[in-house]
Design an enzyme around this catalytic site. Structure first.
Site, PDB file in Angstrom:
ATOM      1  N   GLY A  13       6.425  30.894  -3.625  1.00 58.43           N
ATOM      2  CA  GLY A  13       5.982  29.743  -2.846  1.00 58.43           C
ATOM      3  C   GLY A  13       6.784  29.497  -1.588  1.00 58.43           C
ATOM      4  CB  THR A  51      22.239  30.908 -13.168  1.00 57.88           C
ATOM      5  OG1 THR A  51      23.396  31.454 -13.831  1.00 57.88           O
ATOM      6  CG2 THR A  51      21.939  29.522 -13.737  1.00 57.88           C
ATOM      7  CB  CYS A  64     -19.378  32.998   8.395  1.00 55.00           C
ATOM      8  SG  CYS A  64     -19.077  34.413   9.489  1.00 55.00           S
ATOM      9  N   GLY A 100     -23.009  32.953   5.105  1.00 52.66           N
ATOM     10  CA  GLY A 100     -23.860  32.018   4.384  1.00 52.66           C
ATOM     11  C   GLY A 100     -24.970  31.460   5.252  1.00 52.66           C
ATOM     12  CG  MET A 101     -26.131  30.053   9.881  1.00 52.98           C
ATOM     13  SD  MET A 101     -25.364  29.555  11.438  1.00 52.98           S
ATOM     14  CE  MET A 101     -26.547  30.232  12.618  1.00 52.98           C
ATOM     15  CD  GLU A 121     -22.036  42.332   7.560  1.00 50.30           C
ATOM     16  OE1 GLU A 121     -20.920  42.349   7.022  1.00 50.30           O
ATOM     17  OE2 GLU A 121     -22.623  41.276   7.873  1.00 50.30           O
ATOM     18  CG  HIS A 159     -14.943  30.940   9.119  1.00 47.70           C
ATOM     19  ND1 HIS A 159     -15.192  31.279   7.806  1.00 47.70           N
ATOM     20  CD2 HIS A 159     -15.365  31.993   9.863  1.00 47.70           C
ATOM     21  CE1 HIS A 159     -15.723  32.485   7.751  1.00 47.70           C
ATOM     22  NE2 HIS A 159     -15.842  32.946   8.992  1.00 47.70           N
ATOM     23  CD  GLU A 214     -13.850  28.255   6.091  1.00 51.55           C
ATOM     24  OE1 GLU A 214     -13.912  29.494   5.951  1.00 51.55           O
ATOM     25  OE2 GLU A 214     -14.767  27.587   6.635  1.00 51.55           O
TER      26      GLU A 214
END
Length: 543
Positions: free
Chosen positions: A16, A187, A381, A383-384, A405, A515, A517
């Protein structure tokens, strides 16, 4: 002059470091400082653009058109600071630059070596574009001891000496494992990791110890003694209930205070963490739950859709509901009955971006299901593009509709975009050319129709969003598609490239070529995701 915080990791990967860097950046911001976070990746790819999502997770795209590591998404979501191409560099990019210079003769006949040429190039990257920045956080990918990371470790060692120890500190992230059979935290892995880092010339100032159980004072003191740091500089980092609780958790453990102490800063204001408390209050006290199905190609690894997953979560925060995401492999939808059984329990359906033909029929079937059943639908993208092909096949009388494509087609409703305008001028691409860095990448403007659903969602008619694609809806099919009720409500400013589609007669049906998101944040959810989840909430009350 900017102060540097170098973040390394040891023992194992996936501890992380990216979330730690993002959280520390957010804490320093909350105290009134300006920050920039950078990622130095040791792998030899020039960027992650050509790597499989199963190898590296999603590719995060910046406004200025860089394909970067997904950690830059964490940086933006936590700090709100837009990332730049200069915030992510790889060994591949460093070596590409050096070899290009060598071929041009820029080194005047000198022998080109890792030291000083590679390490100098890494330092130049770390110091680029930092005007007005108080703290620059540099995360080194991989773990200490990896062969490929050695030039980066050496470069930051040199840079610490160059800028002065008072202007650069090292934070080392390690694992303190719990051995259940012995009932003990161990440790020793941390001690060995710090010894390895020290042998490379870097003495860490702060240790962030990932652990599943509380780290007792005795163990902290032991780590401090063996690793030559203050006991207060041994910061326990337990698993959090949410990644958005990490800044608050690290603050409670004193991480930001210890960083300021390491720099000798004694007059820093207390942090204003109100927005993080608000985010956690919304997370811990939802007023409902919705189920959203994501019909995709890479659902076996959720990191492939990391920004999408977080944006859906942010949409839930905006509506004070919990969003349960069901990851559905589009390739497994063998027939309409199987598809309906999986989709009927959902309150909303999303088809995300992706590349290649695999799973395309399942995605098209999902669009048809959402359209016919009036289930909220969001296409991003690819999806459209699938929404346009579905309309062409099932409503416009073009059964052969497809995209180039997937191979040659007599009805290219979607085709390769061969040229488009940018601020730098006309960009051109050819089929069969290189794949890396050759897409329509970065932020582009779009103009939305007055009175359209999407313009109402944004609250404005001119928007800027990030793109990553090679194919576009063929403008010559727009009229036929609009005859089916599919409205192209957003276009590029020159009117040549379709950017958004919607169905006014549907409860919520929107597709976008970009995008969204990538720009969503927990304290500032993207309006499209907030509206999409609001539609899912309404749908949940109908089923």
């Amino acid at each position: 002059m900017a102060r540097y915080i170098f973040i390394t990791g040891g023992v194992v990967s996936s501890l992380g470091k990216g979330l730690m860097a993002a959280s520390l950046g957010a804490l320093l911001q909350a105290r009134g400082y300006s920050v920039r976070i950078r990622k130095l990746d040791p792998y030899l790819n020039v960027d992650p653009g050509t790597m499989s999502p199963y190898q590296h997770g999603e590719v995060y795209v910046t406004d200025d058109g860089a394909e970067t590591d997904l950690d830059l998404g964490h940086y933006e979501r936590f700090t709100g600071v837009p990332s730049l191409q200069s915030d992510n560099v790889t060994s591949g990019r460093i070596y590409q630059s050096i070899i290009t210079k060598e071929r041009r003769g820029d080194y005047l006949g000198a022998t080109v070596q890792v030291i000083p040429h590679v390490t100098d190039a890494i330092q130049e990257f770390a110091q680029d574009q930092l005007d007005g920045i108080d703290f620059v956080l540099c995360e080194i990918g991989g773990t200490v001891g990896d062969i490929e990371s050695l030039p980066f470790i050496e470069a930051i060692r040199q840079l610490r000496n160059e800028v002065g120890r008072e202007n650069a500190i090292s934070v080392h992230v390690t694992l303190v494992p719990y051995i259940a059979a012995a009932g003990e935290l161990k440790t020793k892995p941390t001690q060995h990791s710090v010894r390895e880092l020290t042998s490379l010339g870097i003495q860490p100032d702060i240790l962030l110890c990932r652990c599943e159980h509380d780290l007792p004072d005795g163990e902290r003191a032991k780590i401090a003694q063996f690793c030559n740091v203050r006991k207060e500089a041994v910061i326990p980092a337990l698993d959090a209930s949410s990644i958005y609780n990490v800044p608050l958790q690290y603050h409670e453990q004193g991480l930001d205070a210890e960083v300021l102490h390491a720099f000798g800063i004694a007059d820093a204001p207390e942090p204003d963490l109100a927005r993080w408390h608000d985010v956690m209050e919304r997370i811990e006290n939802p007023e409902g739950e919705v189920i959203v199905g994501v019909v995709g190609k890479y659902v076996g690894l959720q990191d492939a859709y990391k920004s999408l997953q977080e944006a859906l979560f942010h949409g839930g925060l905006a509506n004070r509901v919990k969003v349960q995401v069901r990851w559905l492999d589009a390739e497994l939808f063998e027939d309409d009955r199987d598809l309906a059984a999986k989709l009927e329990p959902l309150h909303a359906i999303l088809v995300p971006g992706g590349f290649g033909e695999r799973g395309s029929e399942g995605k098209i079937g999902s669009v048809k299901f959402a359209r016919e059943r009036d289930v909220p639908f969001f296409g991003i993208c690819l999806g459209m593009q699938m929404a346009c092909i579905e309309a062409a096949r099932n409503m416009a009388g073009i059964p052969a509709a497809s995209t180039t494509e997937f191979g040659e087609t007599s009805e290219p409703v979607v085709g390769l975009i061969t040229e488009w305008m940018t601020e730098e001028g006309l960009q051109k691409r050819e089929a069969g050319g290189d794949l890396g860095g050759t897409m329509r990448l970065g932020a582009y403007d779009a103009v939305l129709q007055q009175g359209s659903r999407i313009s109402e969602i944004y609250g404005e008619r001119e928007i800027s969003e990030r793109h990553r694609h090679r194919y576009e809806v063929n403008k010559s099919y727009v009229e036929s598609l609009e005859d089916t009720g599919l409205i192209f409500a957003g276009m590029s400013p020159d009117g040549e490239l379709p950017e958004t589609v919607e169905r006014p007669d549907h409860s919520w049906f929107v597709g976008v070529q970009y995008h969204p998101e990538l720009k969503s944040k927990p304290f500032d959810p993207h309006p499209l995701f907030a509206s999409f989840i609001a539609a899912a909430v309404k749908q949940s009350r109908l089923v």
